[in-house]
Design a protein around this motif. Structure first.
Motif, mmCIF file in Angstrom:
data_model
loop_
_atom_site.group_PDB
_atom_site.id
_atom_site.type_symbol
_atom_site.label_atom_id
_atom_site.label_comp_id
_atom_site.label_asym_id
_atom_site.label_seq_id
_atom_site.Cartn_x
_atom_site.Cartn_y
_atom_site.Cartn_z
ATOM 1 N N THR A 158 0.822 -1.207 0.000
ATOM 2 C CA THR A 158 0.000 0.000 0.000
ATOM 3 C C THR A 158 0.855 1.256 0.000
ATOM 4 N N SER A 159 2.161 1.097 0.172
ATOM 5 C CA SER A 159 3.071 2.237 0.024
ATOM 6 C C SER A 159 3.388 2.503 -1.440
ATOM 7 N N PHE A 160 3.036 1.573 -2.323
ATOM 8 C CA PHE A 160 3.318 1.719 -3.747
ATOM 9 C C PHE A 160 2.279 2.629 -4.396
ATOM 10 N N ALA A 161 2.654 3.233 -5.497
ATOM 11 C CA ALA A 161 1.758 4.143 -6.204
ATOM 12 C C ALA A 161 0.534 3.403 -6.728
ATOM 13 N N GLY A 162 -0.645 4.001 -6.520
ATOM 14 C CA GLY A 162 -1.882 3.458 -7.070
ATOM 15 C C GLY A 162 -2.514 2.368 -6.260
ATOM 16 N N VAL A 163 -1.990 2.064 -5.042
ATOM 17 C CA VAL A 163 -2.478 0.937 -4.254
ATOM 18 C C VAL A 163 -2.996 1.436 -2.910
ATOM 19 N N THR A 164 -4.163 0.971 -2.511
ATOM 20 C CA THR A 164 -4.697 1.320 -1.199
ATOM 21 C C THR A 164 -5.518 0.171 -0.646
ATOM 22 N N SER A 165 -5.649 0.153 0.686
ATOM 23 C CA SER A 165 -6.525 -0.813 1.344
ATOM 24 C C SER A 165 -7.379 -0.135 2.404
ATOM 25 N N GLY A 166 -7.499 1.189 2.377
ATOM 26 C CA GLY A 166 -8.284 1.908 3.368
ATOM 27 C C GLY A 166 -7.429 2.376 4.520
ATOM 28 N N THR A 167 -8.078 2.732 5.639
ATOM 29 C CA THR A 167 -7.356 3.332 6.767
ATOM 30 C C THR A 167 -6.720 2.300 7.674
ATOM 31 N N GLY A 168 -7.021 1.011 7.493
ATOM 32 C CA GLY A 168 -6.381 0.008 8.328
ATOM 33 C C GLY A 168 -7.276 -1.140 8.736
ATOM 34 N N ASP A 169 -8.562 -1.123 8.347
ATOM 35 C CA ASP A 169 -9.464 -2.178 8.776
ATOM 36 C C ASP A 169 -9.250 -3.479 8.021
ATOM 37 N N GLY A 170 -8.513 -3.448 6.915
ATOM 38 C CA GLY A 170 -8.257 -4.662 6.151
ATOM 39 C C GLY A 170 -7.113 -4.461 5.193
ATOM 40 N N ASN A 171 -6.738 -5.535 4.501
ATOM 41 C CA ASN A 171 -5.634 -5.442 3.539
ATOM 42 C C ASN A 171 -6.095 -5.777 2.124
ATOM 43 N N GLY A 172 -7.404 -5.677 1.860
ATOM 44 C CA GLY A 172 -7.896 -5.858 0.498
ATOM 45 C C GLY A 172 -7.362 -4.760 -0.395
ATOM 46 N N LEU A 173 -6.674 -5.136 -1.461
ATOM 47 C CA LEU A 173 -5.941 -4.172 -2.278
ATOM 48 C C LEU A 173 -6.786 -3.667 -3.442
ATOM 49 N N SER A 174 -7.082 -2.377 -3.408
ATOM 50 C CA SER A 174 -7.699 -1.717 -4.551
ATOM 51 C C SER A 174 -6.575 -1.053 -5.342
ATOM 52 N N VAL A 175 -6.373 -1.519 -6.568
ATOM 53 C CA VAL A 175 -5.247 -1.066 -7.388
ATOM 54 C C VAL A 175 -5.778 -0.275 -8.580
ATOM 55 N N ARG A 176 -5.378 0.987 -8.658
ATOM 56 C CA ARG A 176 -5.778 1.865 -9.761
ATOM 57 C C ARG A 176 -7.287 1.894 -9.944
ATOM 58 N N GLY A 177 -8.013 1.919 -8.818
ATOM 59 C CA GLY A 177 -9.460 2.049 -8.852
ATOM 60 C C GLY A 177 -10.218 0.770 -9.099
ATOM 61 N N ASN A 178 -9.563 -0.395 -8.975
ATOM 62 C CA ASN A 178 -10.212 -1.681 -9.210
ATOM 63 C C ASN A 178 -10.575 -2.380 -7.903
ATOM 64 N N SER A 179 -11.477 -3.338 -8.003
ATOM 65 C CA SER A 179 -11.898 -4.121 -6.851
ATOM 66 C C SER A 179 -10.786 -5.075 -6.404
ATOM 67 N N PRO A 180 -10.663 -5.339 -5.083
ATOM 68 C CA PRO A 180 -9.674 -6.314 -4.605
ATOM 69 C C PRO A 180 -9.865 -7.704 -5.208
ATOM 70 N N LYS A 181 -11.098 -8.063 -5.599
ATOM 71 C CA LYS A 181 -11.325 -9.394 -6.164
ATOM 72 C C LYS A 181 -10.639 -9.564 -7.515
ATOM 73 N N SER A 182 -10.198 -8.455 -8.126
ATOM 74 C CA SER A 182 -9.539 -8.514 -9.433
ATOM 75 C C SER A 182 -8.055 -8.824 -9.341
#
Length: 778
Positions: A158-182
């Motif tokens: 989540t320190s990488f560009a374009g990657v987030t998982s929210g404020t800390g409640d989970g580690n589901g990765l949303s990459v460049r605006g996509n769903s973690p299931k992708s």
């Protein structure tokens, strides 16, 4: 608890004073050809430190050892005639564990006798040399050292560009605006089920914390788009992980205790004369003792058996067990008067089990390449129950009962062959047999008995074949490839061209281009579930096609110095053939964790993600490092009404600033401290129909304006500090990690307040501290 840890720290400090001299460790490793991975004998290995005169050469198997090295960080130089000289920096030597390196050297494109000296390690490049854009190498040591990493590879990225998982409640990765299931999770070159604790509850593709231990994982790659042809069945990103092999010559053990639980790891040879080795790590959580109602445990291992002529066999595996037990708080007499929301009077219990086991075989082919074949069995199950108290707080009524089981068999094989210094090819296949059983019982209205909504089972096969090449033509490199995916259930298939190119303008500037067509198969239950049609049911989604996406990426890399790197990547992703429900806002691009869809899906949806990623990184140099990333993007989709809307993951902007420093104390101990600030654009929710919500006494969302509400931005600060004490043949590591020390809120929509008869915003603050102590010994 904190006083106990502080006393323990003081005790360790005083008891290790006598070991202020001759605190050393060893550096062991192997050197292989970058493209063929064949062993390179007689390579010169040297430590680049003016105070040391340490060097050696690799043996006939490419192995080497540097013994009695004073603890600290070093630069390691590897040189060999006909190959580009390779430099590894920041190699950490401790007293309780040996450093184990795998050095890959690239054959020189110049004359055989000329040696090209590289002044730096190419940390900005991934391990997979078939990748040219949107790829980043993960160093597992950073998951413990970097703030926000939390010993979790998924949180580290989540320190990488374009990657987030929210404020800390989970580690589901949303990459460049996509769903973690992708996201595709892959271990040892084979796709695996979601390897995260509490994953199927929090959302597909992510969870609370990963079951992948940094003590068993080797350095790995993470791809954020336009990935090489060997990766398929993913729309957004790829997590390509490897399990390192255990030390074949010496035993090493570690024991760690902390707020999150207990951690035990061990590695070493089976016998002194054998090159066979073992590696395992077991973790057990104690979160339930903190009143969180959560328990988890996991085990990861690898057994490695090299032979003289038949190649190397390895047996590896990963298993995790989770339990959730959440009940209404009745600790005080006033509890009933404090209950305001349905969540306060809800009982939730879940048991999750996930496991994958693999048998791998790798054999070298005439020192020109290798053939690697892996067979795996994976299993995933979820038993979930939900109930709620009535308005009198005396009767508990069941609301939902989910029983889900999935069993997959896979066979994968890859032939990697180096035709020469300018051309390497990688060709292979993945065969998957999928099986599932799914039972869903649900109450139609509150207080009514549970009714069977779904009772399905089925199986199918997925066939993937790929081929890709890497051509090195001086300053120009081109990586063409193709991936073929065939879903036997309904005959859906996808022929996917991939292309990566880069051109080195000079030693400091490179431009890159990447393109890929990608597709994804949904969960098998969506295809085979029985959908109500009148008084009967039919498998209306059996013929559903594949979701597909075109990825276009342009990259620019600049090295300001041997340790400072800038990367700029604009990109466009165009999703098409996306399953949607006609005349509805639903799209698979926004799917989180719905196990059952009782309506017909059609491949008429689309979406588009457009943005630009910036990365400025100072690799560790003299103990100092920093990382700055900024992502600006817009993520939209077209639903079953033909209306374009923001996706659920369209935060518009994400930024990170991480800075850290490491100090060598008394020439033997290491102190590190770093802090990470993250800016998160607001998450997306639906507006509510307040009048109807108050009338129905539950939240009623306005789906005609789906995802049109953007919550306030979040400012997340995390900190990490570690202190390593090196003693003779042992080391002690005290670590304090605090995730979201700033107390940033996570916005979860709205909830009905049955005390005040109002609709309130639903927010949560996830602040996670972890103080831990690790003892390492030989």
């Amino acid at each position: 608890m904190i006083k106990i840890y502080c006393s323990l720290l003081l005790f360790i400090c005083f008891t290790t004073v006598s070991f202020t001299q001759n605190i050393t460790g060893d550096i062991r490793g192997e050197v292989v050809d970058l493209n063929s991975e064949s062993a390179l004998p007689f390579v010169k290995i040297k430590i680049l430190d003016s105070s040391l005169n340490k060097g050696t050469i690799t043996d006939e198997n490419g192995k080497f050892v540097l013994e009695n090295i004073p603890v600290g960080r070093y630069k390691i130089n590897a040189s060999f005639v006909g190959y580009e000289t390779t430099l590894l920096s920041d190699v950490l030597v401790t007293s309780g564990n040996n450093s184990s390196l795998r050095i890959k050297m690239k054959e020189s494109l110049t004359s055989f006798d000329e040696v090209v000296v590289r002044a730096r390690q190419e940390k900005e490049k991934p391990l997979n040399k078939m990748a040219t854009v949107s790829a980043k190498q993960l160093n597992m040591e950073e998951a413990n050292r970097f703030a926000g990493g939390f010993d979790d590879p998924a949180r580290l990225v989540t320190s990488f560009a374009g990657v987030t998982s929210g404020t800390g409640d989970g580690n589901g990765l949303s990459v460049r605006g996509n769903s973690p299931k992708s996201t595709l999770w892959q271990i040892e070159g084979v796709p695996v089920p979601n390897p995260n604790h509490f994953g199927e509850i929090n959302g597909f593709g992510g969870g609370g914390i990963t079951a992948l231990s940094i003590k068993t994982m080797g350095n790995s790659d993470f791809f954020t788009g336009a990935f090489p042809a060997e990766y398929g069945n993913a729309l957004s990103s790829v997590f390509d992980l490897s399990i390192r092999k255990g030390n074949p010559t010496k035993h090493h053990h570690s024991l760690q205790v902390g707020f999150l639980g207990l951690d035990v790891a061990s590695e070493g040879p089976f016998t002194k004369k054998s090159n066979a080795s073992y590696l395992f790590n077991y973790r057990y959580s104690t979160l339930s003792l903190l009143g969180l109602g959560l328990d988890y445990q996991d085990l990861s291992f690898k057994l490695n058996f090299p032979t003289k002529k038949a190649g190397t066999f390895s047996v590896w595996g990963l298993g995790l067990i989770d339990a959730v037990n959440s009940k209404p708080d009745t600790d005080t007499l006033e509890a009933e008067t404090k209950w305001q929301y349905y969540d306060d009077i809800t009982t939730e219990s879940a048991k999750i089990s996930t496991g994958v086991g693999g048998l791998s075989h790798k054999i070298m082919i005439a020192k020109k390449g290798y053939l690697k074949t892996t067979a795996t069995v994976s299993y995933n199950s979820l038993d979930f129950n939900l109930s709620r108290l009535d308005s009198t707080f005396t009767s508990d009524f069941p609301q939902k009962d989910i029983d889900y089981h999935a069993l997959d068999y896979r066979l994968a094989s890859t032939l990697n062959y180096k035709f020469g210094s300018k051309h390497t090819n990688r060709t292979g296949f993945i065969l998957t047999n999928q099986n599932y059983q799914f039972d869903l019982k649900q109450a139609g209205v509150f207080g009514s008995p549970l009714t069977t909504f779904a009772e399905d089972k089925g199986s199918s096969n997925l066939i993937q074949v790929f081929s890709q090449s890497a051509f090195s033509l001086g300053r120009f490199q081109i990586n063409p490839g193709i991936h073929f995916l065939y879903f036997t259930l309904n005959g859906s298939y996808s022929i996917e061209p991939r292309l990566g190119m880069n051109y080195a303008i000079n030693e400091k500037n490179t431009i890159s281009l990447g393109y890929g067509l990608h597709s994804q198969v949904e969960k098998l239950s969506y295809y085979l579930s029985d959908v109500p049609v009148g008084d009967e049911t039919e498998e209306l989604n059996r013929s559903l096609g594949l979701s597909k996406s075109h990825h276009f990426v342009l990259g620019y890399d600049k090295m300001f110095s041997p340790n400072t790197h800038l990367r700029i990547e604009p990109y466009v992703q165009y999703h098409f053939n996306v399953p949607v429900i006609q005349n509805d806002y639903f799209s698979m691009l926004n799917l989180t964790n719905e196990f059952f869809i009782n309506q017909q899906l059609v491949n008429e949806g689309s979406g588009q993600n457009i943005g630009i990623d910036f990365t400025l990184e100072q690799f560790m140099n003299k103990g100092f490092y920093y990382l700055v990333t900024l992502s600006i993007f817009d993520s939209k989709y077209v639903d079953g009404n033909g209306i374009e809307r923001p996706t659920a993951y369209n935060r518009n902007a994400i930024g990170n600033f991480l800075i850290g420093k490491e100090w060598l104390i008394k020439k033997k101990n290491l102190l590190t401290a770093n802090v990470k600030y993250t800016y998160l654009g607001g998450s997306r929710t639906h507006p509510i129909n307040e009048e109807l919500s108050l009338q129905n006494k539950e939240v009623v969302e306005d789906y005609t304006q789906a995802f049109s509400v953007q919550n306030p931005a979040a400012h997340v600060v995390s900190v990490t500090t570690t202190y390593r004490i090196n003693a003779k043949k042992t080391s002690h590591l005290i670590s304090l990690q605090i995730l979201n020390v700033s107390g940033a809120k996570e916005y979860l929509g709205y909830q009905y307040n049955f005390r005040n008869h109002s609709i309130d915003s639903n927010t949560d603050v996830i602040l996670i501290p972890n103080l831990s102590y690790r003892f390492e010994f030989k």
